[in-house]
Design a protein around this motif. Structure first.
Motif, mmCIF file in Angstrom:
data_model
loop_
_atom_site.group_PDB
_atom_site.id
_atom_site.type_symbol
_atom_site.label_atom_id
_atom_site.label_comp_id
_atom_site.label_asym_id
_atom_site.label_seq_id
_atom_site.Cartn_x
_atom_site.Cartn_y
_atom_site.Cartn_z
ATOM 1 N N TYR A 192 4.450 2.475 -6.113
ATOM 2 C CA TYR A 192 5.515 2.020 -5.206
ATOM 3 C C TYR A 192 4.964 2.415 -4.004
ATOM 4 O O TYR A 192 4.980 3.526 -3.519
ATOM 5 C CB TYR A 192 6.720 2.850 -5.465
ATOM 6 C CG TYR A 192 7.141 2.513 -7.027
ATOM 7 C CD1 TYR A 192 7.689 1.296 -7.388
ATOM 8 C CD2 TYR A 192 6.956 3.364 -8.006
ATOM 9 C CE1 TYR A 192 8.016 1.206 -8.794
ATOM 10 C CE2 TYR A 192 7.126 3.301 -9.371
ATOM 11 C CZ TYR A 192 7.610 2.147 -9.651
ATOM 12 O OH TYR A 192 7.949 1.924 -10.910
ATOM 13 N N TYR A 200 3.088 -1.827 2.482
ATOM 14 C CA TYR A 200 2.666 -2.838 1.489
ATOM 15 C C TYR A 200 2.244 -4.026 2.137
ATOM 16 O O TYR A 200 2.703 -4.527 2.751
ATOM 17 C CB TYR A 200 3.734 -3.398 0.412
ATOM 18 C CG TYR A 200 3.125 -4.518 -0.571
ATOM 19 C CD1 TYR A 200 1.853 -4.535 -1.127
ATOM 20 C CD2 TYR A 200 4.205 -5.429 -0.903
ATOM 21 C CE1 TYR A 200 1.493 -5.713 -2.014
ATOM 22 C CE2 TYR A 200 4.104 -6.411 -1.782
ATOM 23 C CZ TYR A 200 2.694 -6.594 -2.141
ATOM 24 O OH TYR A 200 2.487 -7.473 -3.292
ATOM 25 N N ASN A 204 3.984 1.163 -11.787
ATOM 26 C CA ASN A 204 3.986 2.496 -11.415
ATOM 27 C C ASN A 204 3.576 2.964 -9.950
ATOM 28 O O ASN A 204 3.802 4.043 -9.833
ATOM 29 C CB ASN A 204 3.514 3.470 -12.493
ATOM 30 C CG ASN A 204 4.480 3.305 -13.832
ATOM 31 O OD1 ASN A 204 5.390 2.769 -13.847
ATOM 32 N ND2 ASN A 204 3.672 3.533 -15.056
ATOM 33 N N PHE A 221 0.723 4.427 -0.981
ATOM 34 C CA PHE A 221 2.104 4.874 -2.134
ATOM 35 C C PHE A 221 2.152 6.470 -1.945
ATOM 36 O O PHE A 221 3.189 6.655 -2.483
ATOM 37 C CB PHE A 221 1.712 4.230 -3.476
ATOM 38 C CG PHE A 221 0.256 5.108 -3.892
ATOM 39 C CD1 PHE A 221 0.386 6.221 -4.640
ATOM 40 C CD2 PHE A 221 -1.092 4.567 -4.002
ATOM 41 C CE1 PHE A 221 -0.500 6.794 -5.458
ATOM 42 C CE2 PHE A 221 -2.038 5.043 -4.164
ATOM 43 C CZ PHE A 221 -1.740 6.267 -5.036
#
Length: 170
Positions: free
Chosen positions: A23, A97, A21, A113
Protein backbone atom coordinates in the motif's frame (compact mmCIF):
# COMPACT_ATOMS: atom_id res chain seq x y z
CA UNK A 1 -3.97 -1.09 -35.99
CA UNK A 2 -6.63 -0.55 -33.33
CA UNK A 3 -5.71 -3.90 -31.73
CA UNK A 4 -2.05 -2.84 -31.44
CA UNK A 5 -3.05 0.40 -29.72
CA UNK A 6 -5.35 -1.41 -27.27
CA UNK A 7 -2.69 -4.02 -26.45
CA UNK A 8 -0.07 -1.27 -25.98
CA UNK A 9 -2.36 0.64 -23.62
CA UNK A 10 -3.09 -2.51 -21.61
CA UNK A 11 0.64 -3.28 -21.34
CA UNK A 12 1.39 0.21 -20.10
CA UNK A 13 -1.48 0.13 -17.60
CA UNK A 14 -0.35 -3.31 -16.41
CA UNK A 15 3.12 -1.98 -15.62
CA UNK A 16 1.79 0.59 -13.16
CA UNK A 17 -0.07 -1.85 -10.97
CA UNK A 18 0.45 -2.31 -7.23
CA UNK A 19 1.51 -5.71 -5.86
CA UNK A 20 -0.85 -7.55 -3.50
CA UNK A 21 -0.68 -6.31 0.13
CA UNK A 22 1.58 -3.36 -0.80
CA UNK A 23 0.00 0.00 0.00
CA UNK A 24 1.46 3.37 -1.01
CA UNK A 25 2.06 5.73 1.90
CA UNK A 26 -0.60 8.36 2.41
CA UNK A 27 0.16 12.00 3.30
CA UNK A 28 3.21 11.77 1.01
CA UNK A 29 5.14 15.01 0.48
CA UNK A 30 6.96 15.25 -2.84
CA UNK A 31 8.80 18.36 -1.66
CA UNK A 32 10.33 16.39 1.23
CA UNK A 33 11.11 13.40 -1.04
CA UNK A 34 13.02 15.40 -3.67
CA UNK A 35 16.82 15.32 -3.64
CA UNK A 36 19.42 12.55 -3.46
CA UNK A 37 18.75 9.03 -2.22
CA UNK A 38 21.34 6.26 -1.82
CA UNK A 39 20.45 2.71 -2.67
CA UNK A 40 21.10 0.59 0.42
CA UNK A 41 19.74 -2.70 -0.94
CA UNK A 42 17.86 -4.00 -3.98
CA UNK A 43 16.60 -7.08 -5.69
CA UNK A 44 18.62 -7.92 -8.80
CA UNK A 45 17.63 -6.70 -12.26
CA UNK A 46 19.66 -6.48 -15.44
CA UNK A 47 19.49 -2.68 -15.58
CA UNK A 48 21.44 -2.38 -12.28
CA UNK A 49 23.47 -5.58 -12.37
CA UNK A 50 27.04 -5.07 -11.19
CA UNK A 51 26.57 -1.44 -10.19
CA UNK A 52 27.90 0.01 -6.95
CA UNK A 53 27.52 3.50 -5.43
CA UNK A 54 23.99 3.72 -6.83
CA UNK A 55 22.08 6.94 -6.26
CA UNK A 56 18.76 8.37 -7.38
CA UNK A 57 18.26 12.11 -7.68
CA UNK A 58 14.74 13.52 -7.86
CA UNK A 59 14.00 17.07 -9.00
CA UNK A 60 10.75 18.86 -9.82
CA UNK A 61 10.02 19.22 -13.56
CA UNK A 62 8.40 22.29 -15.09
CA UNK A 63 5.32 20.21 -15.96
CA UNK A 64 4.78 19.19 -12.31
CA UNK A 65 6.34 15.78 -12.72
CA UNK A 66 9.64 14.55 -11.32
CA UNK A 67 12.97 14.36 -13.12
CA UNK A 68 14.73 11.13 -12.15
CA UNK A 69 18.48 10.58 -12.51
CA UNK A 70 19.74 7.13 -11.55
CA UNK A 71 23.51 6.70 -11.42
CA UNK A 72 25.86 3.86 -10.51
CA UNK A 73 29.44 2.78 -10.99
CA UNK A 74 30.33 -0.32 -13.00
CA UNK A 75 33.44 -1.90 -11.50
CA UNK A 76 33.73 -4.26 -14.49
CA UNK A 77 33.73 -1.40 -17.00
CA UNK A 78 35.44 1.13 -14.72
CA UNK A 79 32.91 3.81 -15.59
CA UNK A 80 29.79 5.55 -14.33
CA UNK A 81 26.45 4.69 -15.89
CA UNK A 82 23.38 6.85 -15.65
CA UNK A 83 19.88 7.00 -16.98
CA UNK A 84 17.43 9.87 -16.85
CA UNK A 85 13.69 9.47 -16.62
CA UNK A 86 10.51 11.15 -15.53
CA UNK A 87 7.80 10.28 -13.03
CA UNK A 88 4.22 11.36 -12.41
CA UNK A 89 1.65 10.63 -9.73
CA UNK A 90 -0.78 7.90 -10.73
CA UNK A 91 -3.61 8.99 -8.44
CA UNK A 92 -3.15 11.83 -5.93
CA UNK A 93 -0.07 13.95 -5.20
CA UNK A 94 -0.23 13.01 -1.51
CA UNK A 95 -0.08 9.26 -2.23
CA UNK A 96 3.33 7.61 -2.70
CA UNK A 97 2.26 5.99 -5.96
CA UNK A 98 4.01 7.18 -9.08
CA UNK A 99 4.69 5.90 -12.56
CA UNK A 100 8.22 6.27 -13.89
CA UNK A 101 9.56 6.08 -17.43
CA UNK A 102 13.10 5.76 -18.69
CA UNK A 103 12.14 4.57 -22.17
CA UNK A 104 9.65 6.68 -24.05
CA UNK A 105 5.97 6.03 -23.48
CA UNK A 106 6.46 2.97 -21.25
CA UNK A 107 5.93 3.43 -17.52
CA UNK A 108 6.48 1.24 -14.50
CA UNK A 109 5.24 1.55 -10.94
CA UNK A 110 7.23 3.40 -8.30
CA UNK A 111 5.48 2.73 -5.01
CA UNK A 112 6.76 4.22 -1.77
CA UNK A 113 5.19 1.84 0.76
CA UNK A 114 7.16 2.69 3.88
CA UNK A 115 8.85 5.92 4.82
CA UNK A 116 10.44 7.80 7.68
CA UNK A 117 7.50 10.17 7.86
CA UNK A 118 9.17 12.68 10.15
CA UNK A 119 12.41 13.43 8.30
CA UNK A 120 12.27 11.34 5.11
CA UNK A 121 15.59 9.61 5.94
CA UNK A 122 14.63 6.20 4.46
CA UNK A 123 12.03 4.69 2.15
CA UNK A 124 10.95 1.28 0.92
CA UNK A 125 10.05 1.19 -2.76
CA UNK A 126 8.35 -1.44 -4.89
CA UNK A 127 7.78 -1.78 -8.59
CA UNK A 128 4.73 -3.37 -10.28
CA UNK A 129 5.41 -6.75 -8.66
CA UNK A 130 7.42 -8.12 -5.77
CA UNK A 131 10.51 -8.84 -7.87
CA UNK A 132 11.23 -5.09 -7.74
CA UNK A 133 12.31 -3.78 -4.34
CA UNK A 134 14.67 -1.10 -3.03
CA UNK A 135 15.72 0.24 0.34
CA UNK A 136 16.73 3.88 -0.08
CA UNK A 137 18.28 6.29 2.40
CA UNK A 138 19.53 9.86 2.50
CA UNK A 139 22.96 8.63 3.60
CA UNK A 140 25.11 5.96 1.92
CA UNK A 141 25.03 3.77 5.03
CA UNK A 142 22.29 2.72 7.41
CA UNK A 143 22.22 1.54 11.00
CA UNK A 144 22.03 -2.29 11.05
CA UNK A 145 19.07 -2.33 13.44
CA UNK A 146 17.02 -0.07 11.18
CA UNK A 147 18.11 -1.99 8.08
CA UNK A 148 17.05 -5.30 9.66
CA UNK A 149 13.70 -3.83 10.70
CA UNK A 150 13.03 -2.63 7.15
CA UNK A 151 14.07 -5.98 5.68
CA UNK A 152 11.71 -7.76 8.08
CA UNK A 153 8.84 -5.47 6.99
CA UNK A 154 9.51 -6.28 3.34
CA UNK A 155 9.80 -10.02 4.01
CA UNK A 156 6.46 -9.96 5.87
CA UNK A 157 4.86 -8.53 2.71
CA UNK A 158 6.27 -11.31 0.53
CA UNK A 159 9.42 -9.78 -0.95
CA UNK A 160 12.23 -12.36 -1.26
CA UNK A 161 14.71 -10.57 0.99
CA UNK A 162 17.07 -13.57 0.92
CA UNK A 163 18.09 -12.33 -2.54
CA UNK A 164 18.85 -8.75 -1.54
CA UNK A 165 21.99 -7.15 -2.91
CA UNK A 166 23.57 -4.72 -0.45
CA UNK A 167 25.08 -1.81 -2.33
CA UNK A 168 28.69 -0.85 -1.74
CA UNK A 169 29.19 2.92 -1.52
CA UNK A 170 32.97 2.84 -0.89
Amino acid sequence: MRTIVVVSVLLVIGCVRIPKNVYPVDHFSLEKYLGRWYEIARLDHSFERGLTRVTADYRLRDDGGVQVLNRGYSEAEKKWKEVQGKAYFVQRPDLGYLKVSFFGPFYGSYIVFDLDRESYRYSLVSGPDKSYFWILARDPSMDDELKNTLIAKAAALGFDTSKLIFVNHQ
